[in-house]
Design an enzyme around this catalytic site. Structure first.
Site, PDB file in Angstrom:
ATOM      1  N   GLU A 219       5.002 -13.946  -0.410  1.00 29.71           N
ATOM      2  CA  GLU A 219       6.005 -13.682   0.626  1.00 29.71           C
ATOM      3  C   GLU A 219       5.687 -14.441   1.905  1.00 29.71           C
ATOM      4  OE1 GLU A 219       7.869  -9.234  -0.209  1.00 29.71           O
ATOM      5  OE2 GLU A 219       6.303  -9.496   1.297  1.00 29.71           O
TER       6      GLU A 219
ATOM      7  N   GLY B 130       0.796  -1.220   0.000  1.00 29.87           N
ATOM      8  CA  GLY B 130       0.000   0.000   0.000  1.00 29.87           C
ATOM      9  C   GLY B 130       0.825   1.264   0.000  1.00 29.87           C
ATOM     10  N   GLU B 131       0.584   2.087  -0.995  1.00 29.85           N
ATOM     11  CA  GLU B 131       1.293   3.360  -1.095  1.00 29.85           C
ATOM     12  C   GLU B 131       0.927   4.285   0.060  1.00 29.85           C
ATOM     13  OE1 GLU B 131       4.191   5.478  -3.156  1.00 29.85           O
ATOM     14  OE2 GLU B 131       3.387   3.469  -3.529  1.00 29.85           O
ATOM     15  N   GLU B 132      -0.302   4.130   0.574  1.00 33.69           N
ATOM     16  CA  GLU B 132      -0.755   5.042   1.621  1.00 33.69           C
ATOM     17  C   GLU B 132      -0.004   4.828   2.929  1.00 33.69           C
ATOM     18  OE1 GLU B 132      -3.032   1.285   2.106  1.00 33.69           O
ATOM     19  OE2 GLU B 132      -2.403   2.561   0.431  1.00 33.69           O
ATOM     20  N   ILE B 133       0.498   3.619   3.182  1.00 36.58           N
ATOM     21  CA  ILE B 133       1.279   3.411   4.408  1.00 36.58           C
ATOM     22  C   ILE B 133       2.785   3.459   4.136  1.00 36.58           C
ATOM     23  CG2 ILE B 133      -0.553   2.048   5.459  1.00 36.58           C
ATOM     24  CD1 ILE B 133       1.158  -0.437   4.997  1.00 36.58           C
TER      25      ILE B 133
ATOM     26  N   GLY C  63       7.608  -6.989  -9.100  1.00 34.19           N
ATOM     27  CA  GLY C  63       7.833  -8.122  -9.986  1.00 34.19           C
ATOM     28  C   GLY C  63       7.447  -9.438  -9.358  1.00 34.19           C
TER      29      GLY C  63
END
Length: 363
Positions: free
Chosen positions: A86, A22-25, A53
């Site tokens: 992951e 998440g870009e927001e965190i 990737g």
């Protein structure tokens, strides 16, 4: 691409792997957490790029390099196939007892992660519709395994700053356990290596000098001045002063208690640390330049510290070992040729301190 915080200790420090989505965190919570980890000298690995990737080989390597993983579960975590892969790899490492995972529940409930419900569950099932059955099963098992471990939760109304402090404190507690275990293992290896090197140096006078210096490195941990005794002993008794035979094969030398494959990997770090400790003990010497003691005015306050002859030899010999360690690890030549490289450096050292060498050999 990953960013790894710098080393802070001689004993290898376990890395902390950060997994999140998440870009927001990324530019808020994660950046503050990364800053806090770095301030406390904690090594960590974090992906710089949002588009990461699908190289699972690289993924597995990054996780295997770590001792601890922080999995930051947020509402968007399960929308990423890469994040789900992951945690599958993390579960494998956990099952092999090679990794400790600390789940961090960032504005999501632990039961929603474990049971795939709520906003987290919606993202998960949306991803599952585009995936294979066996893959979904692995993801579900990994989510249950990791989310059911003892973790930390950020609920509504709680300060993120205080939450980050709690995370760092927990990571420090866990790493202290690993560091203690590593130190004990390191000590056991030291004792084993010392016994083998003492016997080996006595039995094989044609061993390259680097073996003696590895022995010196471990002794120097107890007393920096013991290095002078080692040098004097080596010079007087003629250890490793004779040229190696042309057909010398390092691999064929039997040294009790030493695994040569592990030894060559340990040597470079040993030589680097020995060199740093010796330089620090001898005084105001810049390790990044050659030290010229000849014709140095000894009555000048700004001149380098005046050193006894044996210490001068010791200093130059550590430089020799640094070169030897570099070539041992970096070149792709045979070990017989590596032995010749070591002797080449030793011959240069003898010529530079010819008077001292001749005097000590005659003793």
């Amino acid at each position: 691409m990953t960013s790894v915080s710098p080393r802070y200790r001689n004993v290898p420090v376990p890395k902390v792997f950060l997994s999140f989505r998440g870009e927001e965190i990324r530019h808020g919570f994660i950046s503050h957490l990364a800053d806090a980890l770095e301030r406390y000298g904690i090594m960590f690995i974090i992906d710089k790029d949002e588009q990461r990737g699908n190289d699972l080989t690289s993924l597995l390597l990054r996780i295997k390099e770590s001792k601890v993983a922080l999995v930051i579960f947020s509402s968007r975590f399960a929308e990423s196939r890469f994040c789900m892969d992951e945690i599958v790899k993390m579960k494998e490492c956990v099952d092999e007892r090679k990794l400790l995972v600390i789940p961090i529940f960032y504005k999501v409930r632990a039961r929603d992660v474990s049971g795939r419900t709520g906003d987290f569950g919606k993202k998960f099932w949306a991803l599952a519709q585009k995936s294979r059955g066996c893959q979904i099963k692995e993801w579900m098992e990994a989510l249950e395994c990791i989310s059911n471990k003892m973790g930390l939760s950020l609920g509504d109304g709680r300060s993120e700053a205080d939450f980050i402090k709690e995370i760092v404190k927990e990571v420090e507690r866990v790493l202290a356990t690993f560091t203690s275990e590593d130190t004990e293992d390191h000590h056991c290896q030291t004792v084993k290596l010392l016994k083998g090197l003492v016997v080996g140096c006595l039995a094989h006078q044609e061993l390259p000098l680097v073996l003696v210096f590895t022995q010196v490195y471990y002794y120097v941990k107890f007393s920096i001045f013991f290095i002078e005794e080692i040098f004097s002993s080596c010079f007087r008794k003629g250890f490793v002063l004779k040229p190696c035979k042309e057909d010398l094969q390092i691999n064929s030398i039997s040294i009790p208690g030493i695994d040569l494959e592990n030894f060559k990997n340990m040597m470079q770090q040993a030589m680097y640390e020995l060199n740093q400790m010796l330089l620090q003990s001898l005084g105001n010497i810049d390790p990044h330049r050659d030290v010229a003691f000849e014709n140095q005015p000894q009555d000048q306050p700004d001149s380098p510290i005046a050193l006894p002859e044996e210490r001068r030899v010791a200093l130059e010999a550590t430089k020799f070992c640094g070169h030897a360690a570099y070539w041992w690890n970096q070149t792709k030549t045979t070990r017989a040729r590596i032995g010749k490289v070591l002797i080449h450096f030793w011959e240069k050292l003898k010529k530079k301190f010819k008077d001292t060498y001749d005097r000590t050999v005659r003793i």
